[in-house]
Write an enzyme that holds these catalytic residues in place. Structure first.
Site, PDB file in Angstrom:
ATOM      1  N   HIS A 191       0.890  -1.126   0.047  1.00 38.95           N
ATOM      2  CA  HIS A 191      -0.067   0.070   0.049  1.00 38.95           C
ATOM      3  C   HIS A 191       0.652   1.131  -0.078  1.00 38.95           C
ATOM      4  O   HIS A 191       0.863   1.979  -0.988  1.00 38.95           O
ATOM      5  CB  HIS A 191      -1.059   0.094   1.096  1.00 38.95           C
ATOM      6  CG  HIS A 191      -1.877  -1.150   1.157  1.00 38.95           C
ATOM      7  ND1 HIS A 191      -3.015  -1.577   0.221  1.00 38.95           N
ATOM      8  CD2 HIS A 191      -1.922  -2.043   2.189  1.00 38.95           C
ATOM      9  CE1 HIS A 191      -3.498  -2.474   0.773  1.00 38.95           C
ATOM     10  NE2 HIS A 191      -2.765  -3.109   1.755  1.00 38.95           N
TER      11      HIS A 191
HETATM   12  O1  RIB Z   1      -4.978   0.416   4.429  1.00 42.30           O
HETATM   13  C1  RIB Z   1      -3.744   0.288   4.424  1.00 42.30           C
HETATM   14  C2  RIB Z   1      -3.112   1.653   5.124  1.00 42.30           C
HETATM   15  O2  RIB Z   1      -3.698   1.071   6.379  1.00 42.30           O
HETATM   16  C3  RIB Z   1      -1.470   1.618   5.191  1.00 42.30           C
HETATM   17  O3  RIB Z   1      -1.091   2.939   5.227  1.00 42.30           O
HETATM   18  C4  RIB Z   1      -1.099   0.809   6.342  1.00 42.30           C
HETATM   19  O4  RIB Z   1       0.250   1.118   6.801  1.00 42.30           O
HETATM   20  C5  RIB Z   1      -2.219   0.978   7.263  1.00 42.30           C
HETATM   21  O5  RIB Z   1      -1.681   2.287   7.795  1.00 42.30           O
END
Ligand code: RIB
Ligand code: CA
Length: 309
Positions: free
Chosen positions: A246
């Site tokens: 992500h």
């Molecule tokens: O949904 C993914 C996000 O949420 C990313 O930033 C992960 O690190 C969590 O913070």
């Protein structure tokens, strides 16, 4: 890794983060990319509490030999709600139990929002970007308490939200948006030079077990740590043959926007039934939202920088 003399610095950036396994990979990638001048890290509660995310920022910088980069402690709670955490995914230490050194420097003595405002006032208008990897609480506080400084921001690129994808923190809510939906709504409506990177894109940039092994087998601390972090991610989630990356998508877009496709979407943030869920709503603010990615090209750049090849 110091900036190379031959590669022009593309942007001066501040990384706002809740490390976090994927945050850590994203930060190591940024530090291995000489196009970024990382001016500082601001921490926020999210994946874990503020003490853990702040310690982890220091541990990541220590591993990369960049404890010269200042860390400013940000919001310990969302604007109005109680925070939650995702220790289940990131482990109790927030870095999947991967061996990182202890921080080699203390955080600076002023809070993240005050420090952001001072840095924005010092930098030429539009020259400083924020790469946002967690809940948007710090940026919402900057808008509320230092609007003139916030107006000097360059780009704000944030990982968060889900448009057509199912949520990971609610039926349709993604974790960063769900943790502080009020902050997200304020940032969307502020008229910033803002880009949102939702799960619709980040779930298409996926590390395989083979790539994880390649990182492990590479020389260099950033590659080995990233391999261990992603391996821990495999361990802590429902297996599968790949894991979504992500937060690294934020840095990848900042470096190579041509690898992504952007749409302007009018988005409303759900503050009640499924907090943090995003709805396509003509009355909502227009948000530049990434909806396409060349996942292969993005990963090639990520691995190339992390391994130094
Ligand atoms: O949904 C993914 C996000 O949420 C990313 O930033 C992960 O690190 C969590 O913070
Ligand atoms: Ca994060």
């Amino acid at each position: 890794m110091r900036k190379s003399k031959t590669v022009p610095v593309i942007r001066s950036v501040i990384i706002d983060t809740d490390p976090g396994i994927d945050d850590a990979v994203a930060i190591l990638f940024a530090l291995a990319s000489p196009e970024f001048d990382v001016r500082g890290i601001t921490t926020v509660a999210g994946n874990l509490g503020i003490d853990v995310t702040t310690r982890n920022a220091g541990r990541i910088l220590a591993l990369a030999g960049r404890s010269d980069i200042p860390i400013a402690i940000g919001a310990a709670q969302p604007l109005t709600r109680r925070g939650s955490d995702s220790a289940g995914v990131h482990g109790g230490d927030g870095l999947g139990g991967v061996a990182f050194p202890e921080p080699a420097a203390l955080p600076i003595g002023i809070g993240a929002v005050e420090w952001l405002a001072a840095e924005l006032d010092r930098a030429p208008a539009g020259a400083l970007d924020i790469l946002a990897l967690g809940p948007l609480t710090n940026i919402a506080l900057l808008l509320r308490d230092h609007p003139r400084s916030a107006a000097r921001l360059g780009k704000v690129i944030a990982m968060g939200g889900a448009i057509h994808e199912k949520g990971n923190a609610g039926p349709r809510a993604e974790f960063n948006m769900a943790t502080d939906p009020e902050a997200a709504a304020a940032v969307f409506a502020a008229g910033l030079n803002f880009v949102l990177i939702p799960l619709d894109v980040t779930r298409r940039v996926r590390a395989t077990r083979e790539e994880t092994a390649m990182l492990f087998a590479s020389s260099g601390a950033a590659a080995q740590a990233s391999g261990a972090l992603i391996d821990a991610y495999f361990q802590s989630t429902t297996g599968g043959d790949s894991r979504p990356l992500h937060d690294p998508c934020v840095m990848l877009y900042a470096l190579r926007p041509d690898l992504f496709g952007t749409e302007k979407l009018n988005l409303a943030v759900d503050l009640s039934d499924d907090p943090g869920a995003l709805a396509l709503d003509p009355s909502g603010p227009s948000v530049a939202t990434l909806m396409k990615v060349d996942g292969t090209g993005a990963k090639a750049l990520l691995w190339q920088r992390l391994t130094g090849r």
